[in-house]
Design a protein around this motif. Structure first.
Motif, PDB file in Angstrom:
ATOM      1  N   SER A   1      27.181   4.828  53.130  1.00 10.65           N
ATOM      2  CA  SER A   1      28.201   4.634  54.292  1.00 10.65           C
ATOM      3  C   SER A   1      29.509   4.080  53.964  1.00 10.65           C
ATOM      4  O   SER A   1      30.410   3.839  54.856  1.00 10.65           O
ATOM      5  CB  SER A   1      27.590   3.945  55.199  1.00 10.65           C
ATOM      6  OG  SER A   1      26.300   4.610  55.916  1.00 10.65           O
TER       7      SER A   1
ATOM      8  N   VAL B   1      27.916  13.388  55.709  1.00 12.60           N
ATOM      9  CA  VAL B   1      26.695  13.629  56.370  1.00 12.60           C
ATOM     10  C   VAL B   1      25.599  12.980  55.245  1.00 12.60           C
ATOM     11  O   VAL B   1      24.612  12.339  55.894  1.00 12.60           O
ATOM     12  CB  VAL B   1      26.192  14.878  56.880  1.00 12.60           C
ATOM     13  CG1 VAL B   1      25.212  15.099  57.116  1.00 12.60           C
ATOM     14  CG2 VAL B   1      27.205  15.058  57.961  1.00 12.60           C
TER      15      VAL B   1
ATOM     16  N   GLY C   1      23.342   9.781  55.661  1.00 16.83           N
ATOM     17  CA  GLY C   1      22.064  10.108  55.690  1.00 16.83           C
ATOM     18  C   GLY C   1      21.197   9.283  54.650  1.00 16.83           C
ATOM     19  O   GLY C   1      20.081   8.829  54.895  1.00 16.83           O
TER      20      GLY C   1
ATOM     21  N   VAL D   1      26.775   9.953  60.777  1.00 14.33           N
ATOM     22  CA  VAL D   1      26.594  11.479  60.920  1.00 14.33           C
ATOM     23  C   VAL D   1      27.085  12.361  61.963  1.00 14.33           C
ATOM     24  O   VAL D   1      27.404  13.252  61.936  1.00 14.33           O
ATOM     25  CB  VAL D   1      24.863  11.507  60.814  1.00 14.33           C
ATOM     26  CG1 VAL D   1      24.314  12.844  61.036  1.00 14.33           C
ATOM     27  CG2 VAL D   1      24.185  10.784  59.413  1.00 14.33           C
TER      28      VAL D   1
ATOM     29  N   CYS E   1      30.791  13.290  61.686  1.00 13.80           N
ATOM     30  CA  CYS E   1      31.027  14.027  60.613  1.00 13.80           C
ATOM     31  C   CYS E   1      30.456  15.445  61.057  1.00 13.80           C
ATOM     32  O   CYS E   1      31.067  16.387  60.929  1.00 13.80           O
ATOM     33  CB  CYS E   1      30.379  13.847  59.440  1.00 13.80           C
ATOM     34  SG  CYS E   1      31.026  12.220  58.586  1.00 13.80           S
TER      35      CYS E   1
END
Length: 204
Positions: free
Chosen positions: A54, A99, A103, A174, A177
């Motif tokens: 992140s 992502v 994730g 997420v 994006c």
């Protein structure tokens, strides 16, 4: 709003989220706000979900999104908007990287929350036993078992709070994006606000 302007808003929104994730990951190296030995830190902290996933991997998409508003790529094949369309299309690739990074952070955070923190469980003949006293998230619904962790003080709430923040922030990343993927497709297919941009270019 033009697709480039909307992408810039997404990029600006992502930046503080990136900072929060990096700070949370750094704080997790100090369970309960205390300094402990390397071997006493929860395993998932070393996966660097907040710093790499992140954090680092999210900085590039954020910067690209922010730059789309002022993208002034020259045209190609006689089409002045070709450069902008290509830039919007390429932003989809950076969104995909974002992502994947977010994730990864979400996955490591979920695993850490489910497993619980590593802490001092007991002293056996003057030997400190550090391990994971919880299993399958049983401590989430039963706060009374938190006492199984003797040290560091407040490690359970520290662990749960910071990894929960990382989990939520990762999900937000997420989502942002994913929105840019749709926005990028629209910008590539329809152009970046061609009508209003054309009018402003003629007025100069």
């Amino acid at each position: 709003m033009c697709s480039g302007g909307f992408a810039k808003c997404l990029g600006i929104t992502l930046m503080p989220v990136v900072i929060v994730c990096v700070l949370c990951n750094i704080l997790l190296f100090f369970p309960g706000g205390n300094y402990v030995e390397k071997d006493h830190i929860t395993e998932q902290v070393w996966y660097f979900g907040g710093i790499l996933g992140s954090g680092v991997l999210m900085i590039f998409p954020a910067l690209v999104f922010m730059g789309l508003k002022n993208n002034d790529c020259c045209g190609c094949c006689g089409n002045e908007s070709c450069g902008r369309r290509f830039a919007m299309l390429s932003s989809i690739l950076f969104a995909a990287v974002g992502v994947l990074g977010a994730g990864y952070s979400v996955t490591t955070s979920a695993l850490a929350i489910n497993q619980g923190p590593k802490c001092l469980m007991d002293l056996n003949e003057s030997i400190a036993i550090w391990d994971y006293p919880f299993s399958k998230g049983n401590y989430l619904s039963d706060k009374s078992v938190w006492s199984l962790c003797k040290e560091p003080s407040g490690v359970v709430s520290w662990h749960l709070s910071l990894f929960s923040v990382l989990l939520v922030m990762g999900l937000i990343q997420v989502a942002l994006c994913a929105v840019q993927v749709v926005n990028g497709l629209l910008g590539a297919l329809c152009g970046d606000c061609c009508g209003c941009c054309g009018e402003s270019d003629g007025a100069v």
